[in-house]
Design a protein around this motif. Sequence first.
Motif, short mmCIF file in Angstrom:
data_model
loop_
_atom_site.label_atom_id
_atom_site.label_comp_id
_atom_site.label_asym_id
_atom_site.label_seq_id
_atom_site.Cartn_x
_atom_site.Cartn_y
_atom_site.Cartn_z
N SER A 185 40.48 78.68 -34.01
CA SER A 185 39.49 78.08 -34.91
C SER A 185 39.77 76.59 -35.02
CB SER A 185 39.57 78.72 -36.30
OG SER A 185 38.69 78.06 -37.18
N HIS A 186 38.72 75.81 -34.86
CA HIS A 186 38.82 74.36 -35.02
C HIS A 186 37.57 73.89 -35.74
CE1 HIS A 186 40.08 70.29 -34.26
NE2 HIS A 186 38.88 70.03 -33.77
N SER A 187 37.75 73.16 -36.81
CA SER A 187 36.64 72.64 -37.62
C SER A 187 35.69 73.76 -38.06
CB SER A 187 35.88 71.57 -36.85
OG SER A 187 36.73 70.50 -36.53
N GLY A 188 36.25 74.93 -38.36
CA GLY A 188 35.45 76.03 -38.86
C GLY A 188 34.64 76.76 -37.81
N THR A 189 34.99 76.56 -36.54
CA THR A 189 34.25 77.20 -35.46
C THR A 189 35.22 77.96 -34.55
OG1 THR A 189 32.64 75.41 -35.49
CG2 THR A 189 32.66 76.80 -33.53
N PHE A 190 34.84 79.18 -34.18
CA PHE A 190 35.62 79.98 -33.25
C PHE A 190 35.62 79.33 -31.88
CE2 PHE A 190 35.87 83.24 -29.95
CZ PHE A 190 37.04 83.88 -30.30
N GLN A 191 36.81 79.20 -31.30
CA GLN A 191 36.98 78.63 -29.96
C GLN A 191 37.49 79.73 -29.04
OE1 GLN A 191 36.25 75.23 -29.48
NE2 GLN A 191 35.56 75.42 -31.59
N PRO A 192 36.72 80.15 -28.05
CA PRO A 192 37.21 81.21 -27.17
C PRO A 192 38.47 80.79 -26.43
CG PRO A 192 34.98 80.50 -26.53
CD PRO A 192 35.41 79.65 -27.68
N VAL A 193 39.29 81.76 -26.10
CA VAL A 193 40.50 81.48 -25.34
C VAL A 193 40.07 81.14 -23.91
CG1 VAL A 193 42.68 82.44 -24.50
CG2 VAL A 193 41.82 83.08 -26.77
N LEU A 194 40.37 79.92 -23.50
CA LEU A 194 39.96 79.45 -22.17
C LEU A 194 40.58 80.30 -21.07
CD1 LEU A 194 40.09 75.57 -22.62
CD2 LEU A 194 38.09 77.06 -22.66
N ASN A 195 39.81 80.56 -20.05
CA ASN A 195 40.24 81.33 -18.87
C ASN A 195 40.56 82.79 -19.17
OD1 ASN A 195 40.08 78.98 -17.20
ND2 ASN A 195 42.05 78.35 -18.02
N ALA A 196 40.06 83.30 -20.31
CA ALA A 196 40.32 84.70 -20.64
C ALA A 196 39.06 85.55 -20.56
CB ALA A 196 40.94 84.81 -22.03
#
Length: 191
Positions: free
Chosen positions: A97-108
Amino acid sequence: MLYGEVVSSRLIWLGCCQQLSNWSALNPENAAKQHETVGNDPLAWRMVAHELLAASDVLRRESSTTHTFGAVSLMLCGMAIENLLKALWLKQGNQISHSGTFQPVLNAGAHGLQQLAQVAHFAVSTIEGDILPRLSPFIEYGGRYPIPKSSQKLMLTSAPGGGKVAATTWSTPSDDQHAKKLLARLEQALT
């Protein structure tokens, strides 16, 4: 950990976080802080994993007598493994989570358990490397929908002992035993 202990622990943990931060869901800034605090805490992901496993166990017990719920139980087990892998990835200093937004795990990928294990630097055995990609389809569609988004997902995949099988193939009790060992290793990696 027993189901009641999981729920109690999660409620206590969330209550402590709310008291410490004095969050208000009506305030966007506080909601974003809450999203980041909880979303980036490995313990939160681990607690949800425990709840998913408790629900999976209940359904597995019911499945043994009625022969129903098996796919849903495997979806929950796969989701629990996904949560534990994300907890491990977070423990390594990453953020979801960054700035209240879900960030997917890159390359996953979306629910790609094998890729998530690689990104989280969690070494898997050959057998575990076979189980993870077979649990992913249960998360994607096998435990939720009658069909996948694409007919390509219905194509046969390689079986561990040779030959081809449906993507949502699961052998009991051997696959169950290997999944339990994998879950135990993940828990150990998180302690």
